[in-house]
Design a protein around this motif. Sequence first.
Motif, PDB file in Angstrom:
ATOM      1  N   VAL A  70       0.841  -1.196   0.000  1.00  0.00           N
ATOM      2  CA  VAL A  70       0.000   0.000   0.000  1.00  0.00           C
ATOM      3  C   VAL A  70       0.875   1.245   0.000  1.00  0.00           C
ATOM      4  N   GLU A  71       1.958   1.216   0.750  1.00  0.00           N
ATOM      5  CA  GLU A  71       2.878   2.357   0.787  1.00  0.00           C
ATOM      6  C   GLU A  71       3.357   2.708  -0.617  1.00  0.00           C
ATOM      7  N   GLN A  72       3.780   1.717  -1.375  1.00  0.00           N
ATOM      8  CA  GLN A  72       4.248   1.969  -2.735  1.00  0.00           C
ATOM      9  C   GLN A  72       3.141   2.545  -3.609  1.00  0.00           C
ATOM     10  N   THR A  73       1.960   1.977  -3.490  1.00  0.00           N
ATOM     11  CA  THR A  73       0.843   2.405  -4.323  1.00  0.00           C
ATOM     12  C   THR A  73       0.499   3.871  -4.088  1.00  0.00           C
ATOM     13  N   LEU A  74       0.373   4.265  -2.834  1.00  0.00           N
ATOM     14  CA  LEU A  74       0.003   5.645  -2.521  1.00  0.00           C
ATOM     15  C   LEU A  74       1.117   6.619  -2.884  1.00  0.00           C
ATOM     16  N   LEU A  75       2.367   6.198  -2.703  1.00  0.00           N
ATOM     17  CA  LEU A  75       3.486   7.059  -3.084  1.00  0.00           C
ATOM     18  C   LEU A  75       3.516   7.277  -4.590  1.00  0.00           C
ATOM     19  N   CYS A  76       3.255   6.225  -5.344  1.00  0.00           N
ATOM     20  CA  CYS A  76       3.226   6.355  -6.799  1.00  0.00           C
ATOM     21  C   CYS A  76       2.123   7.325  -7.222  1.00  0.00           C
ATOM     22  N   ARG A  77       0.945   7.163  -6.643  1.00  0.00           N
ATOM     23  CA  ARG A  77      -0.158   8.088  -6.951  1.00  0.00           C
ATOM     24  C   ARG A  77       0.229   9.534  -6.651  1.00  0.00           C
ATOM     25  N   ASP A  78       0.738   9.768  -5.451  1.00  0.00           N
ATOM     26  CA  ASP A  78       1.061  11.136  -5.048  1.00  0.00           C
ATOM     27  C   ASP A  78       2.179  11.729  -5.904  1.00  0.00           C
ATOM     28  N   THR A  79       3.139  10.891  -6.274  1.00  0.00           N
ATOM     29  CA  THR A  79       4.266  11.373  -7.080  1.00  0.00           C
ATOM     30  C   THR A  79       3.807  11.802  -8.470  1.00  0.00           C
ATOM     31  N   PHE A  80       2.985  10.976  -9.130  1.00  0.00           N
ATOM     32  CA  PHE A  80       2.529  11.331 -10.468  1.00  0.00           C
ATOM     33  C   PHE A  80       1.608  12.546 -10.444  1.00  0.00           C
ATOM     34  N   ASN A  81       0.781  12.663  -9.415  1.00  0.00           N
ATOM     35  CA  ASN A  81      -0.073  13.849  -9.311  1.00  0.00           C
ATOM     36  C   ASN A  81       0.749  15.105  -9.077  1.00  0.00           C
ATOM     37  N   ARG A  82       1.717  15.008  -8.197  1.00  0.00           N
ATOM     38  CA  ARG A  82       2.538  16.167  -7.874  1.00  0.00           C
ATOM     39  C   ARG A  82       3.392  16.589  -9.075  1.00  0.00           C
ATOM     40  N   ALA A  83       3.926  15.618  -9.804  1.00  0.00           N
ATOM     41  CA  ALA A  83       4.776  15.911 -10.956  1.00  0.00           C
ATOM     42  C   ALA A  83       3.979  16.251 -12.210  1.00  0.00           C
ATOM     43  N   LYS A  84       2.637  16.081 -12.128  1.00  0.00           N
ATOM     44  CA  LYS A  84       1.763  16.328 -13.281  1.00  0.00           C
ATOM     45  C   LYS A  84       2.178  15.481 -14.489  1.00  0.00           C
ATOM     46  N   ARG A  85       2.492  14.230 -14.200  1.00  0.00           N
ATOM     47  CA  ARG A  85       2.819  13.279 -15.256  1.00  0.00           C
ATOM     48  C   ARG A  85       1.557  12.492 -15.626  1.00  0.00           C
ATOM     49  N   ILE A  86       1.429  12.123 -16.883  1.00  0.00           N
ATOM     50  CA  ILE A  86       0.305  11.338 -17.361  1.00  0.00           C
ATOM     51  C   ILE A  86       0.558   9.855 -17.047  1.00  0.00           C
ATOM     52  N   PHE A  87      -0.477   9.182 -16.571  1.00  0.00           N
ATOM     53  CA  PHE A  87      -0.361   7.779 -16.164  1.00  0.00           C
ATOM     54  C   PHE A  87      -1.495   6.979 -16.788  1.00  0.00           C
ATOM     55  N   GLN A  88      -1.162   5.825 -17.345  1.00  0.00           N
ATOM     56  CA  GLN A  88      -2.173   4.877 -17.827  1.00  0.00           C
ATOM     57  C   GLN A  88      -1.942   3.543 -17.141  1.00  0.00           C
ATOM     58  N   TYR A  89      -2.981   3.008 -16.515  1.00  0.00           N
ATOM     59  CA  TYR A  89      -2.908   1.699 -15.858  1.00  0.00           C
ATOM     60  C   TYR A  89      -3.244   0.620 -16.873  1.00  0.00           C
ATOM     61  N   GLY A  90      -2.598  -0.535 -16.752  1.00  0.00           N
ATOM     62  CA  GLY A  90      -2.799  -1.600 -17.720  1.00  0.00           C
ATOM     63  C   GLY A  90      -4.063  -2.406 -17.499  1.00  0.00           C
ATOM     64  N   THR A  91      -5.153  -1.751 -17.192  1.00  0.00           N
ATOM     65  CA  THR A  91      -6.458  -2.400 -17.041  1.00  0.00           C
ATOM     66  C   THR A  91      -7.229  -2.185 -18.339  1.00  0.00           C
ATOM     67  N   GLN A  92      -6.927  -3.022 -19.320  1.00  0.00           N
ATOM     68  CA  GLN A  92      -7.400  -2.807 -20.686  1.00  0.00           C
ATOM     69  C   GLN A  92      -8.909  -2.939 -20.840  1.00  0.00           C
ATOM     70  N   GLN A  93      -9.606  -3.504 -19.853  1.00  0.00           N
ATOM     71  CA  GLN A  93     -11.053  -3.617 -19.968  1.00  0.00           C
ATOM     72  C   GLN A  93     -11.728  -2.251 -20.007  1.00  0.00           C
ATOM     73  N   ARG A  94     -11.039  -1.218 -19.577  1.00  0.00           N
ATOM     74  CA  ARG A  94     -11.606   0.132 -19.687  1.00  0.00           C
ATOM     75  C   ARG A  94     -11.679   0.595 -21.145  1.00  0.00           C
ATOM     76  N   SER A  95     -10.994  -0.097 -22.017  1.00  0.00           N
ATOM     77  CA  SER A  95     -11.079   0.222 -23.444  1.00  0.00           C
ATOM     78  C   SER A  95     -11.933  -0.797 -24.185  1.00  0.00           C
ATOM     79  N   SER A  96     -12.772  -1.500 -23.437  1.00  0.00           N
ATOM     80  CA  SER A  96     -13.720  -2.460 -24.008  1.00  0.00           C
ATOM     81  C   SER A  96     -15.110  -1.838 -23.993  1.00  0.00           C
ATOM     82  N   GLN A  97     -15.766  -1.785 -25.146  1.00  0.00           N
ATOM     83  CA  GLN A  97     -17.074  -1.148 -25.231  1.00  0.00           C
ATOM     84  C   GLN A  97     -18.103  -1.782 -24.304  1.00  0.00           C
ATOM     85  N   PRO A  98     -18.201  -3.135 -24.217  1.00  0.00           N
ATOM     86  CA  PRO A  98     -19.174  -3.714 -23.287  1.00  0.00           C
ATOM     87  C   PRO A  98     -18.924  -3.322 -21.835  1.00  0.00           C
TER      88      PRO A  98
END
Length: 421
Positions: free
Chosen positions: A142-170
Amino acid sequence: MNRSQLTRRNVLKTSVAAAASFAVPYAITSNALGTDTVPPASDRLTVGCIGVGNRGRGLLREMMHVEKAKIVGVSDCYQSRREPMAKLCDATAHADFRELLARDDIDAVVVATPDHWHVPIALRAAAAGKDAYVEKPLGLTVEQTLLCRDTFNRAKRIFQYGTQQRSSQPCWLGCELVRQGKVGTIRKITVRAPNGSAGGSTEPAAIPEDLDYPMWIGPAPMKEYTVDRCKVPGTYHNYDYSIGYLGGWGAHPLDQMIWGSDADLSGMIEIEGTGDIPTEGLYNTVINWNMKGKLGEVDFEFTTGGDLTTFYGDEGWISVRRGGVDASDKSWLETKIDPADAKLKVSRRHMADFVDSVLKRESTVAPINDAARSDVISHLCNIAVRTGRKITWDPKKETIVGDQDACEHLHRDMRAPWTLS
Protein backbone atom coordinates in the motif's frame (compact mmCIF):
# COMPACT_ATOMS: atom_id res chain seq x y z
CA MET A 1 14.12 23.36 -23.57
CA ASN A 2 10.64 22.57 -22.36
CA ARG A 3 8.92 19.25 -22.96
CA SER A 4 6.55 20.41 -25.68
CA GLN A 5 9.49 21.79 -27.66
CA LEU A 6 11.30 18.47 -27.28
CA THR A 7 8.47 16.26 -28.42
CA ARG A 8 7.17 18.29 -31.32
CA ARG A 9 10.00 20.28 -32.84
CA ASN A 10 13.38 19.22 -31.60
CA VAL A 11 13.26 15.48 -31.03
CA LEU A 12 15.60 14.71 -33.94
CA LYS A 13 18.13 17.31 -32.93
CA THR A 14 17.97 16.20 -29.30
CA SER A 15 18.40 12.55 -30.26
CA VAL A 16 21.63 13.31 -32.09
CA ALA A 17 22.95 15.48 -29.27
CA ALA A 18 22.08 12.87 -26.67
CA ALA A 19 24.07 10.21 -28.51
CA ALA A 20 27.35 11.69 -27.38
CA SER A 21 26.50 11.20 -23.71
CA PHE A 22 25.85 7.44 -23.92
CA ALA A 23 28.05 4.47 -24.60
CA VAL A 24 25.55 3.12 -27.12
CA PRO A 25 25.00 4.61 -30.58
CA TYR A 26 21.84 6.39 -31.70
CA ALA A 27 20.93 6.98 -35.30
CA ILE A 28 18.27 8.78 -37.24
CA THR A 29 16.24 5.87 -38.56
CA SER A 30 14.86 5.52 -42.06
CA ASN A 31 11.33 6.40 -40.96
CA ALA A 32 12.28 9.36 -38.78
CA LEU A 33 11.01 11.84 -41.36
CA GLY A 34 7.70 10.04 -41.70
CA THR A 35 5.85 8.50 -44.61
CA ASP A 36 2.54 9.04 -46.34
CA THR A 37 0.76 7.27 -43.46
CA VAL A 38 3.13 7.83 -40.52
CA PRO A 39 3.68 11.26 -38.95
CA PRO A 40 7.26 12.59 -38.82
CA ALA A 41 9.21 12.05 -35.61
CA SER A 42 8.66 15.66 -34.58
CA ASP A 43 4.92 14.94 -34.29
CA ARG A 44 5.23 11.56 -32.56
CA LEU A 45 5.60 10.49 -28.96
CA THR A 46 8.97 8.87 -28.34
CA VAL A 47 8.66 5.82 -26.11
CA GLY A 48 10.87 3.46 -24.12
CA CYS A 49 9.67 -0.05 -23.25
CA ILE A 50 10.94 -1.44 -19.94
CA GLY A 51 10.33 -5.16 -19.57
CA VAL A 52 9.66 -7.02 -22.82
CA GLY A 53 9.04 -10.58 -21.71
CA ASN A 54 5.61 -12.18 -21.72
CA ARG A 55 3.12 -9.27 -21.36
CA GLY A 56 5.74 -6.69 -22.28
CA ARG A 57 6.19 -8.12 -25.76
CA GLY A 58 2.49 -7.73 -26.42
CA LEU A 59 2.48 -4.13 -25.25
CA LEU A 60 5.52 -3.33 -27.38
CA ARG A 61 3.79 -4.71 -30.47
CA GLU A 62 0.64 -2.78 -29.59
CA MET A 63 2.64 0.43 -29.27
CA MET A 64 4.24 -0.23 -32.65
CA HIS A 65 0.77 0.01 -34.22
CA VAL A 66 0.04 3.44 -32.71
CA GLU A 67 0.82 5.87 -35.53
CA LYS A 68 1.55 8.79 -33.23
CA ALA A 69 4.23 6.90 -31.31
CA LYS A 70 7.75 5.69 -32.00
CA ILE A 71 9.64 3.24 -29.77
CA VAL A 72 13.27 4.34 -29.51
CA GLY A 73 14.50 2.38 -26.49
CA VAL A 74 14.02 -1.11 -25.04
CA SER A 75 15.25 -2.41 -21.69
CA ASP A 76 15.14 -5.86 -20.12
CA CYS A 77 17.33 -7.90 -17.78
CA TYR A 78 17.40 -10.68 -20.38
CA GLN A 79 19.69 -9.98 -23.34
CA SER A 80 17.75 -12.55 -25.38
CA ARG A 81 14.62 -10.46 -24.92
CA ARG A 82 15.80 -6.88 -25.22
CA GLU A 83 17.95 -7.22 -28.33
CA PRO A 84 15.40 -8.96 -30.60
CA MET A 85 12.64 -6.60 -29.45
CA ALA A 86 14.85 -3.56 -29.99
CA LYS A 87 15.70 -4.81 -33.47
CA LEU A 88 12.02 -5.42 -34.21
CA CYS A 89 11.09 -1.79 -33.61
CA ASP A 90 14.38 -0.22 -34.75
CA ALA A 91 15.28 0.96 -31.24
CA THR A 92 18.30 0.92 -28.93
CA ALA A 93 18.65 -1.92 -26.41
CA HIS A 94 19.54 -1.10 -22.80
CA ALA A 95 20.59 -3.62 -20.15
CA ASP A 96 19.86 -1.12 -17.37
CA PHE A 97 16.52 0.70 -17.33
CA ARG A 98 18.17 3.71 -15.67
CA GLU A 99 20.15 4.34 -18.83
CA LEU A 100 16.91 4.42 -20.80
CA LEU A 101 15.30 6.82 -18.31
CA ALA A 102 18.30 9.14 -18.57
CA ARG A 103 17.69 9.74 -22.26
CA ASP A 104 16.33 13.19 -23.02
CA ASP A 105 14.86 11.98 -26.30
CA ILE A 106 12.31 9.70 -24.60
CA ASP A 107 8.98 11.22 -23.61
CA ALA A 108 7.17 8.26 -22.07
CA VAL A 109 7.74 4.69 -20.93
CA VAL A 110 5.80 1.44 -20.88
CA VAL A 111 6.58 -0.55 -17.72
CA ALA A 112 5.81 -4.28 -17.99
CA THR A 113 8.34 -5.79 -15.62
CA PRO A 114 7.60 -8.29 -12.84
CA ASP A 115 5.30 -6.70 -10.25
CA HIS A 116 7.94 -5.79 -7.67
CA TRP A 117 9.58 -3.41 -10.15
CA HIS A 118 6.41 -1.55 -11.24
CA VAL A 119 6.46 1.28 -8.71
CA PRO A 120 10.25 1.69 -8.25
CA ILE A 121 10.63 2.17 -12.01
CA ALA A 122 7.50 4.32 -12.33
CA LEU A 123 8.77 6.65 -9.59
CA ARG A 124 12.09 7.05 -11.36
CA ALA A 125 10.28 7.68 -14.64
CA ALA A 126 8.25 10.49 -13.08
CA ALA A 127 11.41 11.97 -11.56
CA ALA A 128 12.99 11.91 -15.02
CA GLY A 129 10.02 13.81 -16.47
CA LYS A 130 8.51 10.81 -18.27
CA ASP A 131 4.86 9.87 -18.54
CA ALA A 132 4.14 6.21 -17.90
CA TYR A 133 1.96 3.30 -18.92
CA VAL A 134 2.28 0.79 -16.06
CA GLU A 135 1.00 -2.77 -16.15
CA LYS A 136 -1.19 -4.00 -13.32
CA PRO A 137 -0.98 -4.56 -10.42
CA LEU A 138 0.47 -1.30 -9.11
CA GLY A 139 2.46 -1.51 -5.87
CA LEU A 140 3.97 -4.39 -3.95
CA THR A 141 2.58 -2.65 -0.84
CA VAL A 142 0.00 0.00 0.00
CA GLU A 143 2.88 2.36 0.79
CA GLN A 144 4.25 1.97 -2.73
CA THR A 145 0.84 2.41 -4.32
CA LEU A 146 0.00 5.65 -2.52
CA LEU A 147 3.49 7.06 -3.08
CA CYS A 148 3.23 6.35 -6.80
CA ARG A 149 -0.16 8.09 -6.95
CA ASP A 150 1.06 11.14 -5.05
CA THR A 151 4.27 11.37 -7.08
CA PHE A 152 2.53 11.33 -10.47
CA ASN A 153 -0.07 13.85 -9.31
CA ARG A 154 2.54 16.17 -7.87
CA ALA A 155 4.78 15.91 -10.96
CA LYS A 156 1.76 16.33 -13.28
CA ARG A 157 2.82 13.28 -15.26
CA ILE A 158 0.31 11.34 -17.36
CA PHE A 159 -0.36 7.78 -16.16
CA GLN A 160 -2.17 4.88 -17.83
CA TYR A 161 -2.91 1.70 -15.86
CA GLY A 162 -2.80 -1.60 -17.72
CA THR A 163 -6.46 -2.40 -17.04
CA GLN A 164 -7.40 -2.81 -20.69
CA GLN A 165 -11.05 -3.62 -19.97
CA ARG A 166 -11.61 0.13 -19.69
CA SER A 167 -11.08 0.22 -23.44
CA SER A 168 -13.72 -2.46 -24.01
CA GLN A 169 -17.07 -1.15 -25.23
CA PRO A 170 -19.17 -3.71 -23.29
CA CYS A 171 -17.35 -2.92 -20.03
CA TRP A 172 -17.72 0.80 -20.67
CA LEU A 173 -21.44 0.40 -21.32
CA GLY A 174 -22.04 -1.63 -18.18
CA CYS A 175 -20.14 0.74 -15.89
CA GLU A 176 -21.66 3.78 -17.60
CA LEU A 177 -25.18 2.43 -17.04
CA VAL A 178 -24.37 1.89 -13.36
CA ARG A 179 -22.98 5.41 -13.13
CA GLN A 180 -26.18 6.73 -14.73
CA GLY A 181 -28.28 5.03 -12.05
CA LYS A 182 -29.90 2.17 -13.96
CA VAL A 183 -29.65 -0.24 -11.00
CA GLY A 184 -30.75 2.42 -8.52
CA THR A 185 -28.91 2.74 -5.23
CA ILE A 186 -26.10 0.18 -5.13
CA ARG A 187 -26.50 -2.26 -2.25
CA LYS A 188 -23.95 -4.93 -3.06
CA ILE A 189 -20.95 -5.52 -5.34
CA THR A 190 -19.47 -8.94 -6.05
CA VAL A 191 -16.12 -9.50 -7.72
CA ARG A 192 -14.77 -12.74 -9.15
CA ALA A 193 -11.21 -13.42 -10.34
CA PRO A 194 -9.25 -16.50 -11.45
CA ASN A 195 -7.52 -18.43 -8.70
CA GLY A 196 -3.77 -18.47 -8.20
CA SER A 197 -1.43 -21.47 -8.19
CA ALA A 198 0.67 -23.57 -5.84
CA GLY A 199 3.89 -25.30 -6.82
CA GLY A 200 7.11 -24.11 -8.44
CA SER A 201 10.59 -25.56 -8.10
CA THR A 202 12.74 -24.55 -5.13
CA GLU A 203 15.80 -26.46 -6.36
CA PRO A 204 18.79 -24.18 -7.06
CA ALA A 205 19.70 -23.99 -10.72
CA ALA A 206 22.30 -22.31 -12.92
CA ILE A 207 21.50 -18.69 -13.76
CA PRO A 208 20.99 -18.23 -17.53
CA GLU A 209 24.00 -16.57 -19.14
CA ASP A 210 21.87 -13.87 -20.74
CA LEU A 211 20.16 -12.83 -17.46
CA ASP A 212 21.39 -10.05 -15.15
CA TYR A 213 20.02 -11.79 -12.08
CA PRO A 214 20.93 -9.17 -9.41
CA MET A 215 19.18 -6.51 -11.50
CA TRP A 216 16.13 -8.75 -11.97
CA ILE A 217 15.92 -9.28 -8.19
CA GLY A 218 16.46 -5.55 -7.60
CA PRO A 219 14.73 -4.40 -4.39
CA ALA A 220 13.43 -7.89 -3.51
CA PRO A 221 15.24 -10.26 -1.14
CA MET A 222 18.17 -12.04 -2.76
CA LYS A 223 17.33 -15.71 -3.20
CA GLU A 224 18.95 -18.58 -5.07
CA TYR A 225 17.87 -18.84 -8.68
CA THR A 226 15.45 -21.62 -9.60
CA VAL A 227 14.00 -22.51 -12.99
CA ASP A 228 10.57 -21.13 -11.99
CA ARG A 229 11.63 -17.97 -10.16
CA CYS A 230 12.09 -15.52 -13.01
CA LYS A 231 9.38 -16.64 -15.40
CA VAL A 232 5.61 -16.82 -15.55
CA PRO A 233 3.80 -18.06 -13.50
CA GLY A 234 6.52 -17.90 -10.85
CA THR A 235 6.69 -14.11 -10.99
CA TYR A 236 2.94 -13.95 -10.38
CA HIS A 237 2.79 -16.24 -7.36
CA ASN A 238 5.94 -15.65 -5.29
CA TYR A 239 5.39 -13.24 -2.41
CA ASP A 240 8.82 -11.67 -2.83
CA TYR A 241 7.61 -10.18 -6.10
CA SER A 242 3.80 -10.12 -5.96
CA ILE A 243 0.69 -10.59 -3.83
CA GLY A 244 -0.55 -13.12 -6.39
CA TYR A 245 -3.79 -13.06 -8.32
CA LEU A 246 -5.48 -11.06 -5.55
CA GLY A 247 -3.83 -8.13 -7.30
CA GLY A 248 -2.34 -9.58 -10.47
CA TRP A 249 -5.66 -10.63 -11.97
CA GLY A 250 -8.00 -9.21 -9.38
CA ALA A 251 -6.90 -5.79 -10.60
CA HIS A 252 -9.18 -6.17 -13.64
CA PRO A 253 -12.56 -6.87 -11.98
CA LEU A 254 -11.69 -4.68 -8.98
CA ASP A 255 -10.91 -1.86 -11.39
CA GLN A 256 -14.33 -2.33 -13.01
CA MET A 257 -15.86 -1.99 -9.54
CA ILE A 258 -14.04 1.32 -9.11
CA TRP A 259 -15.03 2.48 -12.59
CA GLY A 260 -18.70 1.77 -11.99
CA SER A 261 -19.05 3.19 -8.47
CA ASP A 262 -17.47 5.21 -5.67
CA ALA A 263 -18.54 2.82 -2.93
CA ASP A 264 -14.95 2.49 -1.73
CA LEU A 265 -14.84 6.23 -1.03
CA SER A 266 -18.22 6.43 0.70
CA GLY A 267 -17.13 5.37 4.18
CA MET A 268 -15.01 2.99 6.18
CA ILE A 269 -13.91 -0.17 4.39
CA GLU A 270 -14.16 -3.44 6.32
CA ILE A 271 -12.72 -6.66 4.86
CA GLU A 272 -12.37 -10.14 6.31
CA GLY A 273 -12.22 -13.63 4.91
CA THR A 274 -10.23 -16.75 4.31
CA GLY A 275 -7.61 -17.99 1.90
CA ASP A 276 -4.83 -20.53 1.60
CA ILE A 277 -1.11 -19.75 1.55
CA PRO A 278 0.89 -22.68 0.12
CA THR A 279 3.71 -23.89 2.38
CA GLU A 280 5.44 -26.15 -0.15
CA GLY A 281 7.02 -25.08 -3.42
CA LEU A 282 8.10 -21.68 -4.68
CA TYR A 283 4.64 -20.14 -4.91
CA ASN A 284 3.38 -18.68 -1.64
CA THR A 285 0.76 -16.05 -2.42
CA VAL A 286 -2.88 -16.27 -1.33
CA ILE A 287 -5.09 -18.70 -3.27
CA ASN A 288 -8.66 -19.94 -2.77
CA TRP A 289 -9.69 -16.65 -1.18
CA ASN A 290 -13.20 -15.79 -0.05
CA MET A 291 -13.44 -12.19 1.11
CA LYS A 292 -16.45 -10.32 2.44
CA GLY A 293 -16.97 -6.90 3.90
CA LYS A 294 -18.35 -3.41 3.54
CA LEU A 295 -17.49 -0.47 1.32
CA GLY A 296 -19.24 2.19 3.34
CA GLU A 297 -22.81 0.87 3.40
CA VAL A 298 -22.35 -1.35 0.34
CA ASP A 299 -21.85 -5.09 0.83
CA PHE A 300 -18.71 -6.42 -0.85
CA GLU A 301 -17.62 -9.92 -1.86
CA PHE A 302 -14.43 -10.96 -3.63
CA THR A 303 -13.87 -14.62 -4.41
CA THR A 304 -12.11 -16.88 -6.88
CA GLY A 305 -13.81 -18.29 -9.95
CA GLY A 306 -14.36 -16.36 -13.18
CA ASP A 307 -13.59 -12.75 -14.09
CA LEU A 308 -16.72 -10.76 -13.30
CA THR A 309 -17.98 -7.66 -11.50
CA THR A 310 -21.66 -7.38 -10.61
CA PHE A 311 -23.47 -4.34 -9.23
CA TYR A 312 -26.71 -5.03 -7.35
CA GLY A 313 -29.10 -2.16 -6.72
CA ASP A 314 -32.70 -1.46 -5.78
CA GLU A 315 -33.74 -1.60 -9.46
CA GLY A 316 -31.77 -4.67 -10.58
CA TRP A 317 -28.23 -5.74 -11.43
CA ILE A 318 -25.56 -5.21 -14.08
CA SER A 319 -22.54 -7.48 -14.65
CA VAL A 320 -19.40 -6.69 -16.65
CA ARG A 321 -16.71 -9.13 -17.68
CA ARG A 322 -13.90 -9.18 -20.19
CA GLY A 323 -15.63 -8.45 -23.51
CA GLY A 324 -19.17 -8.77 -22.16
CA VAL A 325 -22.01 -7.13 -20.25
CA ASP A 326 -25.29 -8.46 -18.87
CA ALA A 327 -28.21 -7.02 -16.90
CA SER A 328 -31.37 -8.04 -15.11
CA ASP A 329 -33.27 -5.85 -17.58
CA LYS A 330 -31.96 -6.67 -21.06
CA SER A 331 -33.48 -3.48 -22.49
CA TRP A 332 -30.87 -1.48 -20.59
CA LEU A 333 -28.23 -2.96 -22.87
CA GLU A 334 -29.89 -1.26 -25.85
CA THR A 335 -29.51 2.18 -24.30
CA LYS A 336 -28.02 4.72 -26.69
CA ILE A 337 -25.67 7.04 -24.86
CA ASP A 338 -24.47 10.28 -26.39
CA PRO A 339 -20.72 10.52 -25.71
CA ALA A 340 -21.30 14.14 -24.69
CA ASP A 341 -23.55 12.91 -21.87
CA ALA A 342 -21.30 10.05 -20.76
CA LYS A 343 -19.88 10.09 -17.26
CA LEU A 344 -16.96 7.84 -18.23
CA LYS A 345 -14.30 8.47 -20.84
CA VAL A 346 -14.65 6.48 -24.06
CA SER A 347 -11.58 4.57 -25.29
CA ARG A 348 -11.41 1.97 -28.03
CA ARG A 349 -7.66 1.28 -27.94
CA HIS A 350 -5.91 1.35 -24.58
CA MET A 351 -2.41 2.13 -25.81
CA ALA A 352 -3.64 4.71 -28.31
CA ASP A 353 -5.58 6.39 -25.51
CA PHE A 354 -2.33 6.67 -23.54
CA VAL A 355 -0.45 8.21 -26.45
CA ASP A 356 -3.24 10.66 -27.26
CA SER A 357 -3.58 11.63 -23.61
CA VAL A 358 0.12 12.35 -23.29
CA LEU A 359 0.17 14.46 -26.45
CA LYS A 360 -2.92 16.40 -25.31
CA ARG A 361 -1.84 16.51 -21.64
CA GLU A 362 -5.18 15.12 -20.45
CA SER A 363 -6.28 12.26 -18.21
CA THR A 364 -6.18 8.73 -19.58
CA VAL A 365 -9.10 6.32 -19.38
CA ALA A 366 -7.31 4.50 -16.51
CA PRO A 367 -5.64 7.23 -14.43
CA ILE A 368 -3.41 6.87 -11.39
CA ASN A 369 -6.04 7.77 -8.79
CA ASP A 370 -8.34 4.95 -9.89
CA ALA A 371 -5.41 2.54 -10.13
CA ALA A 372 -4.49 3.24 -6.52
CA ARG A 373 -8.07 2.72 -5.29
CA SER A 374 -8.44 -0.78 -6.71
CA ASP A 375 -4.89 -1.75 -5.78
CA VAL A 376 -5.47 -0.81 -2.14
CA ILE A 377 -8.52 -3.09 -2.01
CA SER A 378 -6.47 -6.08 -3.18
CA HIS A 379 -3.80 -5.35 -0.56
CA LEU A 380 -6.37 -5.10 2.23
CA CYS A 381 -7.69 -8.52 1.22
CA ASN A 382 -4.16 -9.92 1.33
CA ILE A 383 -3.55 -8.42 4.77
CA ALA A 384 -6.85 -9.80 6.08
CA VAL A 385 -5.88 -13.33 5.07
CA ARG A 386 -2.32 -13.08 6.39
CA THR A 387 -3.36 -11.66 9.76
CA GLY A 388 -6.52 -13.75 10.08
CA ARG A 389 -8.42 -10.65 11.23
CA LYS A 390 -10.97 -8.15 9.98
CA ILE A 391 -9.24 -5.14 8.46
CA THR A 392 -10.78 -1.68 8.76
CA TRP A 393 -9.49 0.97 6.36
CA ASP A 394 -10.20 4.69 6.61
CA PRO A 395 -10.30 5.99 3.00
CA LYS A 396 -9.87 9.58 4.15
CA LYS A 397 -6.91 9.04 6.45
CA GLU A 398 -5.69 6.20 4.21
CA THR A 399 -4.61 3.90 6.98
CA ILE A 400 -5.70 0.73 8.76
CA VAL A 401 -7.65 1.60 11.88
CA GLY A 402 -7.08 0.05 15.30
CA ASP A 403 -4.59 -2.67 14.36
CA GLN A 404 -0.94 -1.72 14.56
CA ASP A 405 0.23 -5.22 13.69
CA ALA A 406 -1.80 -5.14 10.48
CA CYS A 407 -0.30 -1.73 9.66
CA GLU A 408 3.11 -3.41 9.50
CA HIS A 409 1.93 -5.09 6.29
CA LEU A 410 1.52 -1.70 4.58
CA HIS A 411 5.30 -1.52 4.12
CA ARG A 412 8.11 -3.83 3.04
CA ASP A 413 11.84 -3.25 3.37
CA MET A 414 13.79 -3.04 0.12
CA ARG A 415 17.14 -4.67 -0.56
CA ALA A 416 19.99 -2.14 -0.55
CA PRO A 417 20.86 -0.02 -2.39
CA TRP A 418 17.32 0.26 -3.80
CA THR A 419 14.89 2.72 -2.20
CA LEU A 420 11.63 4.43 -3.12
CA SER A 421 13.22 7.88 -3.04
